[in-house]
Design an enzyme around this catalytic site. Structure first.
Site, PDB file in Angstrom:
ATOM      1  N   LYS A  81       0.841  -1.209   0.000  1.00 16.16           N
ATOM      2  CA  LYS A  81       0.000   0.000   0.000  1.00 16.16           C
ATOM      3  C   LYS A  81       0.870   1.251   0.000  1.00 16.16           C
ATOM      4  O   LYS A  81       0.610   2.208  -0.741  1.00 16.16           O
ATOM      5  CB  LYS A  81      -0.944  -0.009   1.213  1.00 16.16           C
ATOM      6  CG  LYS A  81      -2.084  -1.003   1.054  1.00 16.16           C
ATOM      7  CD  LYS A  81      -2.869  -1.223   2.337  1.00 16.16           C
ATOM      8  CE  LYS A  81      -3.893  -2.343   2.126  1.00 16.16           C
ATOM      9  NZ  LYS A  81      -4.611  -2.725   3.345  1.00 16.16           N
ATOM     10  N   GLN A  97      -4.572  -1.137   9.567  1.00 20.69           N
ATOM     11  CA  GLN A  97      -4.535  -2.478   8.971  1.00 20.69           C
ATOM     12  C   GLN A  97      -5.181  -3.503   9.915  1.00 20.69           C
ATOM     13  O   GLN A  97      -4.812  -3.597  11.089  1.00 20.69           O
ATOM     14  CB  GLN A  97      -3.085  -2.876   8.663  1.00 20.69           C
ATOM     15  CG  GLN A  97      -2.937  -4.204   7.966  1.00 20.69           C
ATOM     16  CD  GLN A  97      -3.549  -4.227   6.560  1.00 20.69           C
ATOM     17  OE1 GLN A  97      -3.396  -3.281   5.788  1.00 20.69           O
ATOM     18  NE2 GLN A  97      -4.260  -5.292   6.237  1.00 20.69           N
ATOM     19  N   ASP A 131     -11.042   3.184   4.115  1.00 21.13           N
ATOM     20  CA  ASP A 131     -11.458   1.785   4.012  1.00 21.13           C
ATOM     21  C   ASP A 131     -12.973   1.676   3.813  1.00 21.13           C
ATOM     22  O   ASP A 131     -13.469   0.617   3.425  1.00 21.13           O
ATOM     23  CB  ASP A 131     -11.076   1.027   5.295  1.00 21.13           C
ATOM     24  CG  ASP A 131      -9.850   0.151   5.112  1.00 21.13           C
ATOM     25  OD1 ASP A 131      -9.550  -0.208   3.955  1.00 21.13           O
ATOM     26  OD2 ASP A 131      -9.189  -0.162   6.120  1.00 21.13           O
TER      27      ASP A 131
END
Ligand code: NDP
Length: 287
Positions: A53, A97, A120
């Site tokens: 990422k 994460q 997200d």
């Protein structure tokens, strides 16, 4: 022979668009869209995801800020970091994460991230916006699947889509996106009776189960389009191999189109994260 949907290429095109958008923001405001990525602990898979990422963010001209915290981090410490990032004007997107170590409450963290920085798309506010059809920040994996389906099939109206799996991060938002794209949607899960027969009726199958190669030719109608979200790490002859939820060799000959694993959904998920960071930055800089 099925058309193999090239997630890598579609993702590269999207990242190029994000890079152009990031340049335009820099030209207008003198700032780069900022993505803060928080990793708690040393889970090997999470470390790989975070590394990818961050690398992709740099490639897309974003400013990526990595925060690595030890595995025994307390809820109070993580909450404080999220608060700091929420208040930092240089940070437009925040990603924590998952999964988090057991002592940390994931729901609490998801809800603590400011909804306008929730790249997200997991915050309850953004989930609600998705359901009512106003979503700005949509979960990355299902968004990536939808883009690949639209690139492959064009208008999805009237198609029967079966989503296998009902998780908050893939199955449920996938079903909602397909519904908004005017598909007729069926969700199957571990308690569904005749999941195989239901799938066999579908024009589109999205498999997000987490069971290596569960979906074989018996599940798929000839001419259907198949999106394989699954990432199952296995060892074959002592070598580490990634397998999808779909038995590719079995399904490919009868499908109209299919995503490979790797090289399908994975790169699209990361590209959509970059795109969400751009969207978040645009929204915030517009006031
Ligand atoms: P979850 O484990 O949260 O959800 C799995 C879902 O599959 C559940 O809803 C479960 O049903 C359902 N399920 C389990 N067994 C069966 C069965 N035999 N028949 C029908 N449904 C079943 O997984 P995620 O949604 O988080 O992830 C799914 C897969 O996608 C994993 O392999 C994951 O690694 C991968 N993934 C890949 C990403 C990418 O970028 N490529 C991103 C995110 C995930 P129930 O709810 O009843 O338990």
């Amino acid at each position: 022979m099925a058309h193999i949907i090239d997630g890598k290429q579609i993702a590269a095109d999207l990242v190029a668009d994000v890079a152009a958008g990031a340049q335009a923001i820099y030209a207008a405001h003198g700032v780069k869209p900022g993505l803060a990525v928080v990793l708690v602990g040393e889970d090997p898979a999470s470390q790989v995801y975070v590394r990818n990422k961050v690398a992709r963010a740099t490639e897309a001209g974003l400013n990526s800020i990595e925060h690595k915290l030890p595995v025994d981090t307390t809820q109070a410490t993580l909450n404080a970091l999220v608060d700091e990032l929420n208040n930092d004007p240089a940070v437009h997107g925040i990603l924590v994460q998952l999964p988090l170590p057991a002592q940390l409450n994931e729901e609490e963290i998801i809800a603590r991230i400011a909804p306008h920085k929730d790249v997200d798309g997991f915050h309850p506010v953004n989930v609600g916006e998705l359901v009512v059809g106003n979503a700005s920040l949509v979960p990355c994996t299902p968004q990536g699947c939808l883009i690949m389906l639209q690139k492959t099939l064009g208008d999805l109206s009237g198609k029967h889509a079966v989503v296998i799996g009902r998780s908050n991060i893939v199955g449920k938002p996938m079903a909602m996106l397909l519904l908004h794209a005017n598909c007729t949607v069926t969700i199957v899960h571990s308690r569904t009776r005749n999941a195989e027969a239901l799938c066999k009726e579908a024009d589109i199958v999205v498999a997000a189960v987490g069971r290596a190669e569960m979906v074989d030719a018996a599940w798929i109608k000839p001419g259907a389009t198949v999106i394989d979200v699954g990432i199952n790490v296995t060892e074959i002859d002592g070598k580490r191999k990634l397998l999808g939820d779909v038995n590719f060799a079995d399904v490919e000959p009868l499908a109209y189109a299919i995503t490979p694993v790797p090289g399908g959904v994975g790169p699209m998920t990361i590209a959509c994260l970059m795109n969400n960071t751009l969207i978040a930055a645009r929204n915030q800089l517009a006031g």
